[in-house]
Structure formats: structure tokens, C-alpha cells
Design an enzyme around this catalytic site. Structure first.
Site, PDB file in Angstrom:
ATOM      1  N   HIS A 138      15.377 -36.820 -11.407  1.00  0.00           N
ATOM      2  CA  HIS A 138      14.828 -37.493 -10.223  1.00  0.00           C
ATOM      3  C   HIS A 138      13.344 -37.181 -10.059  1.00  0.00           C
ATOM      4  O   HIS A 138      12.883 -36.904  -8.951  1.00  0.00           O
ATOM      5  CB  HIS A 138      15.635 -37.100  -8.981  1.00  0.00           C
ATOM      6  CG  HIS A 138      17.062 -37.527  -9.080  1.00  0.00           C
ATOM      7  ND1 HIS A 138      17.449 -38.844  -9.044  1.00  0.00           N
ATOM      8  CD2 HIS A 138      18.194 -36.812  -9.286  1.00  0.00           C
ATOM      9  CE1 HIS A 138      18.764 -38.925  -9.187  1.00  0.00           C
ATOM     10  NE2 HIS A 138      19.237 -37.700  -9.344  1.00  0.00           N
TER      11      HIS A 138
ATOM     12  N   LYS B 281       5.624  -4.104  -5.078  1.00  0.00           N
ATOM     13  CA  LYS B 281       7.088  -4.065  -5.075  1.00  0.00           C
ATOM     14  C   LYS B 281       7.667  -4.150  -3.672  1.00  0.00           C
ATOM     15  O   LYS B 281       8.665  -4.793  -3.430  1.00  0.00           O
ATOM     16  CB  LYS B 281       7.561  -2.778  -5.743  1.00  0.00           C
ATOM     17  CG  LYS B 281       9.070  -2.762  -5.957  1.00  0.00           C
ATOM     18  CD  LYS B 281       9.468  -1.689  -6.914  1.00  0.00           C
ATOM     19  CE  LYS B 281      10.937  -1.777  -7.232  1.00  0.00           C
ATOM     20  NZ  LYS B 281      11.276  -3.009  -7.977  1.00  0.00           N
TER      21      LYS B 281
ATOM     22  N   LYS C 159      11.331 -14.043 -12.957  1.00  0.00           N
ATOM     23  CA  LYS C 159      10.911 -12.915 -13.818  1.00  0.00           C
ATOM     24  C   LYS C 159       9.792 -13.353 -14.748  1.00  0.00           C
ATOM     25  O   LYS C 159       8.815 -12.648 -14.936  1.00  0.00           O
ATOM     26  CB  LYS C 159      12.074 -12.402 -14.676  1.00  0.00           C
ATOM     27  CG  LYS C 159      13.166 -11.617 -14.005  1.00  0.00           C
ATOM     28  CD  LYS C 159      12.713 -10.391 -13.286  1.00  0.00           C
ATOM     29  CE  LYS C 159      12.617 -10.705 -11.814  1.00  0.00           C
ATOM     30  NZ  LYS C 159      12.513  -9.667 -10.881  1.00  0.00           N
TER      31      LYS C 159
ATOM     32  N   GLU D 252      16.396 -16.903 -10.917  1.00  0.00           N
ATOM     33  CA  GLU D 252      15.932 -15.526 -11.068  1.00  0.00           C
ATOM     34  C   GLU D 252      15.246 -15.325 -12.424  1.00  0.00           C
ATOM     35  O   GLU D 252      14.207 -14.664 -12.504  1.00  0.00           O
ATOM     36  CB  GLU D 252      17.117 -14.564 -10.883  1.00  0.00           C
ATOM     37  CG  GLU D 252      16.808 -13.095 -11.110  1.00  0.00           C
ATOM     38  CD  GLU D 252      15.753 -12.506 -10.187  1.00  0.00           C
ATOM     39  OE1 GLU D 252      15.343 -13.161  -9.207  1.00  0.00           O
ATOM     40  OE2 GLU D 252      15.305 -11.373 -10.452  1.00  0.00           O
TER      41      GLU D 252
ATOM     42  N   TRP E  77      -2.998  -2.592  -1.555  1.00  0.00           N
ATOM     43  CA  TRP E  77      -2.720  -3.994  -1.862  1.00  0.00           C
ATOM     44  C   TRP E  77      -3.423  -4.769  -0.749  1.00  0.00           C
ATOM     45  O   TRP E  77      -2.983  -4.752   0.397  1.00  0.00           O
ATOM     46  CB  TRP E  77      -1.214  -4.256  -1.843  1.00  0.00           C
ATOM     47  CG  TRP E  77      -0.844  -5.625  -2.353  1.00  0.00           C
ATOM     48  CD1 TRP E  77      -0.629  -5.978  -3.651  1.00  0.00           C
ATOM     49  CD2 TRP E  77      -0.629  -6.803  -1.575  1.00  0.00           C
ATOM     50  NE1 TRP E  77      -0.301  -7.299  -3.732  1.00  0.00           N
ATOM     51  CE2 TRP E  77      -0.301  -7.839  -2.481  1.00  0.00           C
ATOM     52  CE3 TRP E  77      -0.698  -7.096  -0.217  1.00  0.00           C
ATOM     53  CZ2 TRP E  77      -0.028  -9.138  -2.059  1.00  0.00           C
ATOM     54  CZ3 TRP E  77      -0.431  -8.394   0.204  1.00  0.00           C
ATOM     55  CH2 TRP E  77      -0.099  -9.401  -0.724  1.00  0.00           C
TER      56      TRP E  77
ATOM     57  N   GLU F 244       6.484 -13.869 -12.802  1.00  0.00           N
ATOM     58  CA  GLU F 244       5.826 -12.716 -12.197  1.00  0.00           C
ATOM     59  C   GLU F 244       5.299 -11.728 -13.235  1.00  0.00           C
ATOM     60  O   GLU F 244       4.282 -11.093 -12.996  1.00  0.00           O
ATOM     61  CB  GLU F 244       6.708 -12.026 -11.149  1.00  0.00           C
ATOM     62  CG  GLU F 244       7.936 -11.324 -11.655  1.00  0.00           C
ATOM     63  CD  GLU F 244       8.720 -10.628 -10.538  1.00  0.00           C
ATOM     64  OE1 GLU F 244       9.941 -10.522 -10.666  1.00  0.00           O
ATOM     65  OE2 GLU F 244       8.122 -10.167  -9.559  1.00  0.00           O
TER      66      GLU F 244
ATOM     67  N   CYS G 180       0.844  -1.176   0.000  1.00  0.00           N
ATOM     68  CA  CYS G 180       0.000   0.000   0.000  1.00  0.00           C
ATOM     69  C   CYS G 180       0.889   1.239   0.000  1.00  0.00           C
ATOM     70  O   CYS G 180       2.005   1.217   0.506  1.00  0.00           O
ATOM     71  CB  CYS G 180      -0.945   0.103   1.199  1.00  0.00           C
ATOM     72  SG  CYS G 180      -2.011  -1.318   1.396  1.00  0.00           S
TER      73      CYS G 180
ATOM     74  N   ARG H 166       3.337  -0.047  -5.184  1.00  0.00           N
ATOM     75  CA  ARG H 166       3.188  -0.622  -3.851  1.00  0.00           C
ATOM     76  C   ARG H 166       1.860  -1.373  -3.686  1.00  0.00           C
ATOM     77  O   ARG H 166       1.611  -1.986  -2.649  1.00  0.00           O
ATOM     78  CB  ARG H 166       3.262   0.480  -2.786  1.00  0.00           C
ATOM     79  CG  ARG H 166       4.530   1.290  -2.838  1.00  0.00           C
ATOM     80  CD  ARG H 166       4.526   2.353  -1.769  1.00  0.00           C
ATOM     81  NE  ARG H 166       4.516   1.748  -0.457  1.00  0.00           N
ATOM     82  CZ  ARG H 166       5.587   1.339   0.192  1.00  0.00           C
ATOM     83  NH1 ARG H 166       6.770   1.480  -0.355  1.00  0.00           N
ATOM     84  NH2 ARG H 166       5.502   0.797   1.379  1.00  0.00           N
TER      85      ARG H 166
ATOM     86  N   ASN I 226      -1.057   2.058   5.899  1.00  0.00           N
ATOM     87  CA  ASN I 226      -0.248   1.022   5.252  1.00  0.00           C
ATOM     88  C   ASN I 226       0.357   0.166   6.365  1.00  0.00           C
ATOM     89  O   ASN I 226       1.030   0.693   7.239  1.00  0.00           O
ATOM     90  CB  ASN I 226       0.855   1.705   4.411  1.00  0.00           C
ATOM     91  CG  ASN I 226       1.989   0.770   4.037  1.00  0.00           C
ATOM     92  OD1 ASN I 226       3.131   1.193   3.950  1.00  0.00           O
ATOM     93  ND2 ASN I 226       1.703  -0.484   3.822  1.00  0.00           N
ATOM     94  N   GLY I 227       0.064  -1.135   6.323  1.00  0.00           N
ATOM     95  CA  GLY I 227       0.599  -2.021   7.363  1.00  0.00           C
ATOM     96  C   GLY I 227      -0.494  -2.976   7.806  1.00  0.00           C
ATOM     97  O   GLY I 227      -1.520  -3.107   7.138  1.00  0.00           O
TER      98      GLY I 227
HETATM   99  C1  G6P Z   1       8.780  -8.233  -3.591  1.00  0.00           C
HETATM  100  C2  G6P Z   1       9.187  -7.749  -4.966  1.00  0.00           C
HETATM  101  C3  G6P Z   1      10.424  -8.498  -5.443  1.00  0.00           C
HETATM  102  C4  G6P Z   1      11.538  -8.349  -4.431  1.00  0.00           C
HETATM  103  C5  G6P Z   1      11.105  -8.800  -3.041  1.00  0.00           C
HETATM  104  C6  G6P Z   1      12.113  -8.384  -1.987  1.00  0.00           C
HETATM  105  O1  G6P Z   1       8.289  -9.521  -3.670  1.00  0.00           O
HETATM  106  O2  G6P Z   1       8.123  -7.907  -5.875  1.00  0.00           O
HETATM  107  O3  G6P Z   1      10.847  -7.973  -6.685  1.00  0.00           O
HETATM  108  O4  G6P Z   1      12.649  -9.099  -4.831  1.00  0.00           O
HETATM  109  O5  G6P Z   1       9.874  -8.175  -2.679  1.00  0.00           O
HETATM  110  O6  G6P Z   1      12.130  -6.979  -1.938  1.00  0.00           O
HETATM  111  P1  G6P Z   1      13.338  -6.131  -1.383  1.00  0.00           P
HETATM  112  O7  G6P Z   1      12.870  -4.716  -1.480  1.00  0.00           O
HETATM  113  O8  G6P Z   1      13.550  -6.571   0.041  1.00  0.00           O
HETATM  114  O9  G6P Z   1      14.524  -6.426  -2.229  1.00  0.00           O
END
Ligand code: G6P
Length: 586
Positions: free
Chosen positions: A482, A581, A463, A459, A73, A466, A2, A27, A97-98
Site C-alpha cells: 500500500h 540508555k 537494533k 525490534e 547527554w 540504533e 546524564c 547514560r 541529571n534531569g
Molecule cells: C532508551 C534505550 C532503549 C530502551 C528505552 C526504554 O531509548 O536506548 O534501549 O528500550 O530507552 O528504556 P527502559 O529502561 O524503560 O526499558
């Protein structure tokens, strides 16, 4: 998650609130709303959907000079208008937010006191609780002090009190909040981009701070006393928050990598700490930062010859730990606010363990609370899927590994100088569109690697999931047989990463195993690896460099591939569904 914003000053508030909210949409973007004062009354406009839905519902020209806003969110309660913010109960209007963890208990108490609730959120309960005490004390600061003692959890909250329209009140604990300082105007925001267009001065709030903000004055209270705050200044240019001609922030941010690595050459090295002296080294992070940690583990183990243990923060914070004062916990986080990562840092500190934060956002909670901080200097990242910030985490971890090894930086400086041009050559390649066309309709995709290449594959896999919403799995190539190899059918795409010459023959054998079962093989490899045509349908070659820089060169093609696949699938690339994010809740 949020995002919250606020404005009080002499300008029309609504365009500022809407613009600021748009920069915080990363956010959360389930619903949004604003509250503002007009004719001595509070008006609230809110709706489900993204900020442009809200924008279409309001007249930006309304003569209002103070207000608060929120982009949500959803955590407690579905995506509905009643659950969206701002909330209003009695004399109190707020955005939050929280998570208020004990909200159910508080809600029952308030229901017994005749409060009625229209939604399911913890935030509405917080609003009612403030209203309850405000009616008793008639003093908002005393009220908030009481409320803070009663609530458990995390909050960054902006509050408007009826008939006190010269002020906005804010409180925070474990959720980010900054106050931007202008001329006869002040701003409230969850993050820097929201106020960048208006001011470059801001103050950071600490946990349990209560701020009273008018257009002229900011007074911060903590534990009953007024506290003095330092004024910080941004170093960023405003255009870091524009797309600069790119269709998406994600693409723009991937393209920024070459200038970032070019400019960070010497800067980063100055602040690299000695980590060899610690007995055990742990790395703790979430999401992509966790993958950066795994890659960092490999770099560190190779170069400083010590075991490094990598843990997912949400697991680390609740497991049995064997930390002590001689250990080091490295915390990696782009935002510096991820709830589980921050909690892990605090847990580590309870053991007296030294903590090293590898953080992007200046002044964030992790940056402030870690014993040592090294900034990744990736500048502001807006796209929800991290790209450039992830690359700069790898870059920083590589420097830490080199600085703590027997390698002298002067021996590898030429390799570092080469990197930016190598990144440019990867960005100029058009092959990603071609590969995307081959795979964008697939339901299942597999990523393979061995050693450090497996971590890079993890990674790349994340990507794709997501932003392109394609189910994919990453596997250490030798482990596939396996069980999971049962899923390989005719034309199942298998994307392999090969940067490690020593183990290349082993992964090539694994690739043959999937090709024999019909898989389409796509390989991303550094150009020092010689691979016969029989091992791939498409080969994406990237320039080679020293080992600590190879992961950067291998991940960029996978980021671009995910981008192109998402584009073909018409996905909302910068704001993928269900994500946010900055994950400031557990
Ligand atoms: C969220 C984001 C990711 C990120 C993760 C950790 O899930 O969508 O892209 O890697 O948080 O975030 P940070 O800010 O701690 O790197």
C-alpha cells in the site's frame, strides 16, 4: 540521562570518580567533567567528548579525597565546555541529571539579581539559584528546601558548598540516585554499576530527599525531618560490569542470554501475578520495551483470551484515558527510570488502576512505585542497545501468559529446559557475519513480519538503526504494497521473520512480491517452517519451541546481525551516537 558520581573518603578521589563515570557512560557521553577540592579550593576539569578525553586531562594521583563528576547527554544547550558539568556559581559547585523546566523564568529572575551565565543550561541556573539562597540563609539545608519548592522538573544533583569540604549534598526528584556506603567513605551515583567495584551496600533516595554525606555519616532529610533509610545490598558479582573477553558489552550481553534463561527457570515463576481478573489490560513502555509489550500483547491475547492494548508511554501519559480501578496497566522498563514510562505509571495510579511493573533494575523508581513488581532478572546491562534485558522481558511476559492460561507449567517445563541449549546453538552459528557482509553498505533495509513476527521485526529494525546507523523500516508484510513497496529496487535487502506456521503462506507471498521487484531476501525462520529456496537468498534457521518462546529464538539472530553490521561499519557499538540508555527526560 546524564550520569552523576561523587566520592568522599580516605582514598584518592580522582581514580574512583573516573572509573565510576566510565561505568555510567551509557547514560550519556557528549561531555564530562569533575570537580574536587584541593588546598581548600574547588578545581574543575571538563571537556567535550567521552570520559577518556577527560581522563587524559587530569593527574589521577592528585591528593584529593572528595569530588563530584558528570557525564552528559545534552538537553539544554549544545555540546560545549561551558554547558558541560560541573557548574560553579558563587559558593556552589554542582552536577545535575534531569531538567529544570522553569529554568528560563528563574534565569531571568537571577539575571535581574545580577547573576551572569556563561552557558545555556538549566543546570547552571539551578547552581545560581542555590547560591542566591545560600548567600541569604547561610544554611545549605534550608537553602535546598527553599530551592526544591521553587524548581519544577527532575533532578539528581550533587552539590559542594565552598568551605564545607567535609560534606557533599545531594537531592533528587524523578531522576535516579543512590548512595553507596563504604568504610569511612561514601559514594554517590546515578546507578549501581558506578559503585559496584567499591561497595555492595547502598541506600536509595526518594523524591525530595536531601542527603548530607560525609565520609562517616549520611543524614537524609525530607520535609524538614530526618528520615531513616534501609541499607540494601547488591546481589551481583563485580564481573557483571566487565567485558569478560568480549570486544563489546553488547556481544557479551547477548551471550549471557543462555545462562540467564537457564538460571531463571523456577525463580521467575514464583512471583507471577494473576492478571486474568482485571477488566482491561494495558501495556505501556518506550523503545525496545514497547516492542516487548507488543510481543507480550500477542502472547497474552492468544493464551488468556482477552484484548490487550499497548501504548507508547510518551503518548499514553498525555492522551484521554478510560482507566478505572478494575483495570491493569503493565509497565515495562529495563531501567525502571524512563521518564515517560514512570510518568505513565503515575497517571495510571491517579485513576486507582493497579500497576504491574516488569522491571530489570532492582529498587528503581518504577519497581518501587508499581503496585506489583516482577523483576526480569537480566542482571546489569551496560550496552546502550538493549539485548539480554529485552529477551528477559519476553521471557517474563511469556511466563505471565502461561501462568494465566490453561496451560500447566509442568506441561511446558521441558520446553523451557530446552531453551538455553537452543540459544547456544543460535550463538554458535557464523551466518550473521556472512549476512552482514551482504548488507552493511546499504542505505535502506526493510524488515517484514506478520502478527507476532511483525513485532519481532520491529525490534530487529530498531537494533540495526540504533547501532549500525542504517535507515531501515519494519512493516506488517501485507501492508507493504500500500505504498512503501515503491521503494523496493534491485538488491534492496528485505529481512523477513517467520515463526508462525499458520500465516507463513501469506508472508511468503509478500516475500515473492518484493523478490519480483529485485529485492534481496533474507529470512529468519524457526526450523519447523518449510520454505522453498526460491523465497530467499539467505535463510537463517533457528530451533523451534512453544509459541511464547519463539520470539526469543527469532530476535537473537537479528541482534547479532545488527552487531555484525555495526562492526563492519566501525560504529561505536556500545555507545551509539546521540543515544543514552536511560532516558530520564521527556
Ligand atoms: C532508551 C534505550 C532503549 C530502551 C528505552 C526504554 O531509548 O536506548 O534501549 O528500550 O530507552 O528504556 P527502559 O529502561 O524503560 O526499558
Amino acid at each position: 540521562m546524564c550520569g552523576i558520581v561523587g566520592y568522599i573518603g580516605k582514598k584518592k578521589a580522582l581514580p574512583i570518580l573516573i572509573n565510576s563515570l566510565k561505568t555510567l557512560e551509557y547514560r550519556g557521553y557528549d561531555s564530562s567533567g569533575i570537580a574536587y577540592m584541593i588546598n581548600n579550593e574547588i578545581k574543575i576539569v571538563k571537556d567535550v567528548g567521552k570520559i577518556n578525553v577527560l581522563e587524559n586531562k587530569i593527574n589521577l594521583e592528585v591528593n584529593t579525597y572528595m569530588g563530584i563528576g558528570h557525564t552528559r547527554w545534552a538537553t539544554h544547550g549544545g555540546v560545549t565546555i561551558n554547558n558541560s558539568h560541573p557548574h560553579r556559581v558563587g559558593n556552589i559547585t554542582l552536577v545535575h541529571n534531569g531538567i529544570i523546566e522553569n529554568y528560563l523564568e528563574l534565569k531571568n529572575k537571577l539575571i535581574d539579581l545580577d547573576y551572569k551565565f556563561i552557558g545555556e543550561t538549566d543546570s547552571e541556573v539551578l547552581c545560581a539559584l542555590i547560591d542566591y539562597y545560600y548567600n541569604k540563609t547561610e544554611n545549605i539545608i534550608h537553602t535546598i528546601e527553599k530551592v526544591i519548592k521553587e524548581i519544577k522538573g527532575s533532578y539528581a544533583t550533587a552539590i559542594i558548598v565552598d568551605d564545607d569540604y567535609d560534606n557533599i549534598y545531594v537531592i533528587r526528584k524523578d531522576s535516579p540516585l543512590i548512595i553507596g556506603i563504604g568504610n569511612d567513605e561514601n559514594f554517590i551515583a546515578s546507578d549501581v554499576p558506578a559503585i559496584l567495584g567499591y561497595t555492595n551496600k547502598y541506600i536509595l533516595l526518594n523524591d525530595y530527599d536531601i542527603a548530607k554525606i560525609s565520609n562517616k555519616e549520611i543524614t537524609v532529610y525530607n520535609n524538614g525531618s530526618i528520615v531513616k533509610k534501609d541499607i540494601n545490598e547488591f546481589e551481583y558479582e563485580n564481573d557483571v560490569v566487565s567485558k569478560q573477553g568480549y570486544n563489546h558489552y553488547m556481544l557479551k550481553e547477548i551471550h549471557e542470554v543462555s545462562s540467564l534463561v537457564r538460571n531463571n527457570l523456577v525463580d521467575n515463576l514464583r512471583n507471577i501475578p494473576d492478571i486474568k481478573k482485571y477488566k482491561n489490560i494495558y501495556i505501556v513502555a518506550c523503545g525496545s520495551a514497547y516492542h516487548a509489550g507488543l510481543i507480550g500483547k500477542n502472547m497474552l491475547e492468544e493464551l488468556i483470551n482477552k484484548p490487550v492494548y499497548v501504548e507508547i508511554a510518551s503518548e499514553f501519559r498525555y492522551k484521554k484515558l478510560f482507566l478505572d480501578k478494575e483495570d491493569l496497566v503493565i509497565i515495562i522498563s529495563q531501567s525502571g527510570e524512563t521518564a515517560d514510562t514512570l510518568a505513565s505509571l503515575r497517571v495510571a495510579k491517579e485513576y486507582g488502576t493497579t500497576t504491574l511493573g516488569i522491571v530489570n533494575v532492582f529498587g528503581s523508581s518504577i519497581a518501587r512505585e508499581a503496585s506489583i513488581v516482577v523483576y526480569t532478572n537480566a542482571l546489569i546491562e551496560i550496552a546502550v542497545a538493549t539485548t539480554k534485558a529485552f529477551v528477559m522481558q519476553l521471557y517474563t511476559l511469556g511466563l505471565i501468559a502461561i501462568k494465566n492460561s490453561n496451560i500447566r507449567y509442568s506441561d511446558v517445563i521441558s520446553n523451557y529446559r530446552l531453551l538455553a541449549n537452543q540459544v547456544d546453538s543460535i550463538l554458535e552459528n557464523n551466518i550473521y557475519k556472512e549476512v552482514a557482509k551482504l548488507i552493511y553498505k546499504e542505505k535502506d533495509i526493510f524488515f517484514l513480519g506478520r502478527g507476532i513476527d511483525y513485532y519481532i521485526a520491529m525490534e530487529g529494525n530498531l537494533k540495526l538503526k540504533e547501532i549500525a546507523y542504517i535507515h531501515s523500516e519494519s512493516y506488517p508484510a501485507g501492508e507493504l504494497k500500500h505504498g512503501t513497496i515503491a521503494l523496493i529496487e534491485k538488491d534492496t535487502p528485505v529481512i523477513s521473520v517467520i515463526t508462525n506456521n499458520i500465516i507463513k503462506d501469506k508472508i511468503l507471498s509478500n516475500i515473492k512480491e518484493v523478490i519480483s521487484r529485485g529485492a534481496k531476501s533474507i529470512i529468519v525462520a524457526t526450523d519447523d517452517i518449510k520454505i522453498d529456496k526460491s523465497y530467499y537468498d539467505i535463510l537463517i534457521q533457528v530451533p523451534t519451541n512453544i509459541d511464547v518462546l519463539k520470539p526469543i529464538l527469532a530476535i537473537i539472530p537479528l541482534q547479532l546481525l545488527a552487531y555484525e553490521v555495526a562492526l563492519l561499519n566501525n560504529c561505536d557499538i556500545d555507545k551509539p551516537r546521540n543515544l543514552a540508555k536511560s532516558v530520564t527526560v521527556e
